[in-house]
Design a protein around this motif. Sequence first.
Motif, PDB file in Angstrom:
ATOM      1  N   ASP A 119     -12.283   1.378   3.706  1.00 37.57           N
ATOM      2  CA  ASP A 119     -11.471   0.417   4.474  1.00 37.57           C
ATOM      3  C   ASP A 119     -10.194   0.047   3.728  1.00 37.57           C
ATOM      4  OD1 ASP A 119     -13.372   0.372   6.430  1.00 37.57           O
ATOM      5  OD2 ASP A 119     -14.444  -1.332   5.566  1.00 37.57           O
ATOM      6  N   GLU A 120     -10.250   0.158   2.427  1.00 40.85           N
ATOM      7  CA  GLU A 120      -9.096  -0.257   1.609  1.00 40.85           C
ATOM      8  C   GLU A 120      -7.840   0.518   1.989  1.00 40.85           C
ATOM      9  OE1 GLU A 120      -9.748  -0.064  -2.543  1.00 40.85           O
ATOM     10  OE2 GLU A 120     -11.292  -1.599  -2.541  1.00 40.85           O
ATOM     11  N   ASP A 121      -8.001   1.811   2.280  1.00 42.53           N
ATOM     12  CA  ASP A 121      -6.844   2.643   2.619  1.00 42.53           C
ATOM     13  C   ASP A 121      -6.105   2.102   3.834  1.00 42.53           C
ATOM     14  OD1 ASP A 121      -7.397   4.234   0.527  1.00 42.53           O
ATOM     15  OD2 ASP A 121      -8.419   5.798   1.680  1.00 42.53           O
ATOM     16  N   ILE A 122      -6.868   1.495   4.738  1.00 43.51           N
ATOM     17  CA  ILE A 122      -6.243   0.933   5.946  1.00 43.51           C
ATOM     18  C   ILE A 122      -5.662  -0.443   5.634  1.00 43.51           C
ATOM     19  CG2 ILE A 122      -6.673   0.172   8.325  1.00 43.51           C
ATOM     20  CD1 ILE A 122      -9.030   2.258   8.264  1.00 43.51           C
ATOM     21  N   VAL A 123      -6.471  -1.260   4.942  1.00 41.35           N
ATOM     22  CA  VAL A 123      -6.055  -2.641   4.654  1.00 41.35           C
ATOM     23  C   VAL A 123      -4.778  -2.674   3.812  1.00 41.35           C
ATOM     24  CG1 VAL A 123      -6.719  -4.726   3.393  1.00 41.35           C
ATOM     25  CG2 VAL A 123      -8.350  -3.601   4.888  1.00 41.35           C
ATOM     26  N   PHE A 124      -4.706  -1.782   2.838  1.00 43.81           N
ATOM     27  CA  PHE A 124      -3.556  -1.798   1.921  1.00 43.81           C
ATOM     28  C   PHE A 124      -2.548  -0.680   2.212  1.00 43.81           C
ATOM     29  CE2 PHE A 124      -6.907  -3.868  -0.668  1.00 43.81           C
ATOM     30  CZ  PHE A 124      -6.269  -5.088  -0.840  1.00 43.81           C
ATOM     31  N   ALA A 125      -2.582  -0.179   3.440  1.00 44.33           N
ATOM     32  CA  ALA A 125      -1.712   0.959   3.777  1.00 44.33           C
ATOM     33  C   ALA A 125      -0.229   0.648   3.592  1.00 44.33           C
ATOM     34  CB  ALA A 125      -1.977   1.397   5.218  1.00 44.33           C
ATOM     35  N   LEU A 126       0.138  -0.630   3.758  1.00 43.92           N
ATOM     36  CA  LEU A 126       1.555  -1.003   3.665  1.00 43.92           C
ATOM     37  C   LEU A 126       1.934  -1.493   2.274  1.00 43.92           C
ATOM     38  CD1 LEU A 126       2.001  -2.952   7.032  1.00 43.92           C
ATOM     39  CD2 LEU A 126       2.610  -0.602   6.540  1.00 43.92           C
ATOM     40  N   PHE A 127       0.994  -1.434   1.344  1.00 37.36           N
ATOM     41  CA  PHE A 127       1.199  -2.031   0.026  1.00 37.36           C
ATOM     42  C   PHE A 127       1.496  -0.929  -1.005  1.00 37.36           C
ATOM     43  CE2 PHE A 127      -0.792  -4.759  -3.495  1.00 37.36           C
ATOM     44  CZ  PHE A 127       0.365  -5.504  -3.635  1.00 37.36           C
ATOM     45  N   PRO A 128       2.763  -0.724  -1.387  1.00 36.84           N
ATOM     46  CA  PRO A 128       3.104   0.408  -2.272  1.00 36.84           C
ATOM     47  C   PRO A 128       2.312   0.437  -3.599  1.00 36.84           C
ATOM     48  CG  PRO A 128       5.087  -0.530  -1.348  1.00 36.84           C
ATOM     49  CD  PRO A 128       3.968  -1.431  -0.945  1.00 36.84           C
ATOM     50  N   PRO A 129       2.050  -0.704  -4.257  1.00 38.65           N
ATOM     51  CA  PRO A 129       1.283  -0.606  -5.511  1.00 38.65           C
ATOM     52  C   PRO A 129      -0.110   0.007  -5.322  1.00 38.65           C
ATOM     53  CG  PRO A 129       2.340  -2.747  -5.352  1.00 38.65           C
ATOM     54  CD  PRO A 129       2.534  -2.071  -4.046  1.00 38.65           C
ATOM     55  N   TYR A 130      -0.708  -0.223  -4.137  1.00 41.81           N
ATOM     56  CA  TYR A 130      -2.021   0.362  -3.881  1.00 41.81           C
ATOM     57  C   TYR A 130      -1.907   1.880  -3.791  1.00 41.81           C
ATOM     58  CZ  TYR A 130      -6.344   1.652  -1.607  1.00 41.81           C
ATOM     59  OH  TYR A 130      -7.527   2.277  -1.311  1.00 41.81           O
ATOM     60  N   VAL A 131      -0.867   2.323  -3.092  1.00 43.76           N
ATOM     61  CA  VAL A 131      -0.651   3.781  -2.962  1.00 43.76           C
ATOM     62  C   VAL A 131      -0.394   4.374  -4.354  1.00 43.76           C
ATOM     63  CG1 VAL A 131       0.776   5.562  -1.872  1.00 43.76           C
ATOM     64  CG2 VAL A 131       0.266   3.456  -0.644  1.00 43.76           C
ATOM     65  N   PHE A 132       0.352   3.646  -5.174  1.00 45.52           N
ATOM     66  CA  PHE A 132       0.632   4.133  -6.527  1.00 45.52           C
ATOM     67  C   PHE A 132      -0.651   4.268  -7.342  1.00 45.52           C
ATOM     68  CE2 PHE A 132       1.473   3.036 -11.014  1.00 45.52           C
ATOM     69  CZ  PHE A 132       2.222   4.148 -11.359  1.00 45.52           C
ATOM     70  N   ASP A 133      -1.580   3.354  -7.078  1.00 44.73           N
ATOM     71  CA  ASP A 133      -2.855   3.375  -7.802  1.00 44.73           C
ATOM     72  C   ASP A 133      -3.602   4.692  -7.573  1.00 44.73           C
ATOM     73  OD1 ASP A 133      -4.513   1.911  -9.531  1.00 44.73           O
ATOM     74  OD2 ASP A 133      -5.922   1.580  -7.890  1.00 44.73           O
ATOM     75  N   ASP A 134      -3.305   5.321  -6.420  1.00 47.49           N
ATOM     76  CA  ASP A 134      -3.989   6.566  -6.068  1.00 47.49           C
ATOM     77  C   ASP A 134      -3.323   7.810  -6.657  1.00 47.49           C
ATOM     78  OD1 ASP A 134      -6.085   5.574  -4.737  1.00 47.49           O
ATOM     79  OD2 ASP A 134      -5.557   6.382  -2.756  1.00 47.49           O
ATOM     80  N   THR A 135      -2.152   7.623  -7.267  1.00 42.97           N
ATOM     81  CA  THR A 135      -1.391   8.801  -7.703  1.00 42.97           C
ATOM     82  C   THR A 135      -2.088   9.571  -8.820  1.00 42.97           C
ATOM     83  OG1 THR A 135      -0.138   7.386  -9.190  1.00 42.97           O
ATOM     84  CG2 THR A 135       0.886   7.904  -7.069  1.00 42.97           C
TER      85      THR A 135
ATOM     86  N   GLY B   1      -2.602 -10.619   3.761  1.00 40.17           N
ATOM     87  CA  GLY B   1      -3.330 -11.117   4.927  1.00 40.17           C
ATOM     88  C   GLY B   1      -4.518 -10.251   5.324  1.00 40.17           C
ATOM     89  N   PRO B   2      -4.293  -8.946   5.525  1.00 41.43           N
ATOM     90  CA  PRO B   2      -5.430  -8.090   5.922  1.00 41.43           C
ATOM     91  C   PRO B   2      -6.555  -8.104   4.878  1.00 41.43           C
ATOM     92  CG  PRO B   2      -3.355  -6.941   6.235  1.00 41.43           C
ATOM     93  CD  PRO B   2      -3.031  -8.196   5.506  1.00 41.43           C
ATOM     94  N   ALA B   3      -6.177  -8.131   3.613  1.00 45.16           N
ATOM     95  CA  ALA B   3      -7.193  -8.137   2.548  1.00 45.16           C
ATOM     96  C   ALA B   3      -7.992  -9.436   2.588  1.00 45.16           C
ATOM     97  CB  ALA B   3      -6.512  -7.978   1.194  1.00 45.16           C
ATOM     98  N   LEU B   4      -7.299 -10.563   2.767  1.00 43.91           N
ATOM     99  CA  LEU B   4      -8.000 -11.852   2.819  1.00 43.91           C
ATOM    100  C   LEU B   4      -8.918 -11.923   4.027  1.00 43.91           C
ATOM    101  CD1 LEU B   4      -5.205 -14.393   1.781  1.00 43.91           C
ATOM    102  CD2 LEU B   4      -7.294 -13.870   0.532  1.00 43.91           C
ATOM    103  N   PHE B   5      -8.428 -11.377   5.147  1.00 46.38           N
ATOM    104  CA  PHE B   5      -9.226 -11.377   6.372  1.00 46.38           C
ATOM    105  C   PHE B   5     -10.504 -10.564   6.165  1.00 46.38           C
ATOM    106  CE2 PHE B   5     -10.121  -9.589  10.640  1.00 46.38           C
ATOM    107  CZ  PHE B   5     -10.401 -10.781  11.280  1.00 46.38           C
ATOM    108  N   CYS B   6     -10.362  -9.393   5.547  1.00 42.55           N
ATOM    109  CA  CYS B   6     -11.530  -8.542   5.291  1.00 42.55           C
ATOM    110  C   CYS B   6     -12.484  -9.213   4.314  1.00 42.55           C
ATOM    111  CB  CYS B   6     -11.091  -7.194   4.744  1.00 42.55           C
ATOM    112  SG  CYS B   6     -10.294  -6.201   5.997  1.00 42.55           S
ATOM    113  N   LEU B   7     -11.899  -9.895   3.331  1.00 39.94           N
ATOM    114  CA  LEU B   7     -12.723 -10.612   2.346  1.00 39.94           C
ATOM    115  C   LEU B   7     -13.548 -11.687   3.031  1.00 39.94           C
ATOM    116  CD1 LEU B   7     -13.125 -10.692  -0.773  1.00 39.94           C
ATOM    117  CD2 LEU B   7     -11.494 -12.566  -0.804  1.00 39.94           C
ATOM    118  N   LEU B   8     -12.885 -12.376   3.970  1.00 40.92           N
ATOM    119  CA  LEU B   8     -13.574 -13.433   4.711  1.00 40.92           C
ATOM    120  C   LEU B   8     -14.724 -12.844   5.519  1.00 40.92           C
ATOM    121  CD1 LEU B   8     -13.236 -16.534   5.281  1.00 40.92           C
ATOM    122  CD2 LEU B   8     -12.092 -15.869   7.392  1.00 40.92           C
TER     123      LEU B   8
END
Lengths: 608, 301
Positions: free
Chosen positions: A220-236, A200-207
């Motif tokens: 902004d991505e860090d905030i938008v995807f803060a609850l999304f574990p795969p995104y955090v993993f991408d940063d490892t 939802g947050p990603a789609l809203f930002c995209l819009l």
Amino acid sequence: MRFSLSRLGRFLRAPMPLLGKELTEQAARRRTYVMRVIYASLLFLVFALLLHDRLRIAGRDPFNMFGSGRQLFEAIVYLQFTGICVFLPAMMSGVITYEKERESLALLLMTDLGPWEILLQKYFGRLIPMFTFLLLSLPLLAICYSFGGVTTNELSAGVFLLLLSCLQIGAFSIMMSAWCRTTTAAFISSYIFGAVLYLGPALFCLLLDVMNVHNFRGSDEDIVFALFPPYVFDDTRSSSFDVVAVQSIPIMVSTVVFMIIARIALVRRAFLARKQRLLRIFKSQDVFWNRLNRLVGGVVLVKDTGGLPGNDPVKWREVTKKPLGKINYLLRLMVIVEVPLVLAAIALMVHASGRGRLESLSAVVMILWAMAVLTVVVKSANAVSSERTSQTLEVLLTTPLSGEDIIRQKMSGVWRMILVFLIPFLTVFLVQAFVSRAYWSRGIFYGRWDEPNPVGYVIISLATVLVYLPMFAWFSNWVGMKTKTRARAITVALTGVVLWSAVPVFVLALLGVFVDTHVDDPPLNWLFLLSPATFIPLVELGELGNFFETQAWLPALANLVWYGFLLYILRRSCIVHADRYLGRPTRQSRRLWRTYRRAPKPTVEGSL
Amino acid sequence: MAFVELNRLWVKYGDTIAVRSLSFAIPQGSVFGFIGPNGAGKTSTIKVLATLLAPAAGTARINGINVRTNPSGVRRIIGYMPDFFGVYDDLTVAEYLHFFAAAYRMDRRKRRSVVGDVLSLTDLTEKRDTPVDALSRGMKQRLGLARVLLHDPELLLLDEPASGLDPRARIEIRELLKELKNMGKTILVSSHILHELSQICTRIGIIEQGRLVAEGSLDDIYAQLAISRIIHVRIANTSEELLEKICKIDGVVSVEREIDRISVEDLLDRMCGLGARVQMFQPEAMDMETVFMKLTEGKTA
């Protein structure tokens, strides 16, 4: 709610009857082992194919494999994330609602077990099997590690985030289970609101980005995807474990919040009465609309026939007594879908520019498709299974109505629903066609259409809606007739549609790797039509001709013929075998009779 | 000719045999009480007659129509009320009945009067505009009976119509069944409330483990079972000597133990002849429960 270490100690030492029961029950089910084998097979198969691909790239020199563990490791972790997102809500969403439906939650709450104990034992009762799914990848992770390229830090961060993901999605799903009254509602809510939470947050930002309201930056991505574990993993890759742990705090906090809400809902929403919410909402609006109608002179567009049933009683009930069958309410529903759609289209036309305008409209089409398929599948699967669940089917079956009559009349509400969705579909297709035509006439072309043919686009898209939605409706109706409960019917129908859409693409993609060819090479690409989810994005992206390397009308025709055929088969199966599927004895039972005719005839004991 | 005829009927669910070679006949206009413990095979038998279940073997005929080969013909002449049934909670009582009147293909012009009649018969006229889900359990059962009467069926198949009802509702249902019996309907009714069945049934069948263990009129069964009768006798001038003398009366087994086959009148005369001054003389009622308990062992099929 005082908390102390001694209390925690007592809690941990206390017997856990519910957890024991949950685990014993699952251990006794064949389904548990079947699921585990399927999961393991898929995981190991994908890994074998990826490994095969890596070995092919590496050639004959084994040294080329050094350092290739990273890609394999990431692939395995992402696969596990997908597995958690797909399987865990299904496993967890029924955990509390099951007790509510059997009216056994009250008995549990009356025992010495506190709400937290009930909640946590139920929670871990489903998490433990999911953890066993994760354990399946341990040997694969060891292989990845042995190839090199994966640091211990990444390995531990990957495992940590997978566990966190389980805890978070599990907590979210059990929250839905504690909140909803039925398993069906909890199941659907878990996936829909889960998707909203993550995407939802990603789609809203995209819009916002498309409409040039706010430029979406990387920070902004860090905030938008803060609850999304795969995104955090991408940063490892570039972060130490400490940083990953800090980045995971929102996930941990969200997990705790979900559990607290679940704890509150467990008690407060333990005894929910059956409410036809949708019907109540519509009825509450009746007064307002009737008053409004009087102001404009009492215009009656569609007369609400209501009254008493004519010669089709089942149809009468479907279209006059159900909120999603009554024409007045359906028109309102259409307005609810159509108005935001038109406003969104206008907003996109005004604010978006260039390629973004067309892509945004395509995104709207996709969302509309998702809504339409979900609604049609749920309504169709519910048609017969609701009669079975509410114990009204037996009585209906003793009337002279034939099985075919019952099914045809039952589906009349679904056809009205499809008609309601046709209008928003037509709106967005026409807007899309208009926009693409405008670009073409101005000489601006973004590669969307091989040959700009807006009329063709509208016809193909509309024909797809007219074939796909009835096909999904008959498929779901078939599932509904063959399953015992409403919850199971909806779950199986939705899972069936998802698997039908995903599995062919997945298998063909794997096959592409396995046979050492590109997946979009002909003639392999024609097999992609086996998935109903392939054609629509190709039409929306204007890639129909490119993908199949032929004239666009040919795959369009092939798609319509193929799915038209499936529609015919499903419809025929439902109608011809209606009596049998509904539970009436048919001629097939004669085979059973022949077997017994040969059996020795026993004497009647104790006969007077 | 029997209106309902079952001949060596077998019903099977997977590997479980629910009904084993069941045979009985119900004459037209009679009320057949189907008695048996839970899991005996009553509901399975009724479902076969209601065309909802295929028999594994044997035949079931209603008015000469084979339920297996001509189920649609059977559906027109039966009214089936299952033990547990749901109602459409989005309909009112009248709408519910109109729904089934339409399902039975009744003439639209006649429906209103027929619905009115069955509502009147079941005493639900005042509830005609009440939502079905607002009815009490007893009222729902009566509504179920009203539904099965809509198309004026010749045979009523009632599976536990009084289960779960309070005493008043049970009496109402019993009175309704008596009314239907007087209307000449053939009724097959299963129940656990044996005492009530004994008041309305002309014939009974007792089933256990899928087998019929007794069948016939109530009197036939009493007579054939040869159950000892207990007679409560209160004697003012009782003495050991008198008791011994009573014990010596033909047919009296014991003054304390069960005795069998003695004329009640003879017993009284003989006791009076012996000088007994009888203050109360009352044979104990031999009820259906006694018969049932004697015949069955509580095993399921």
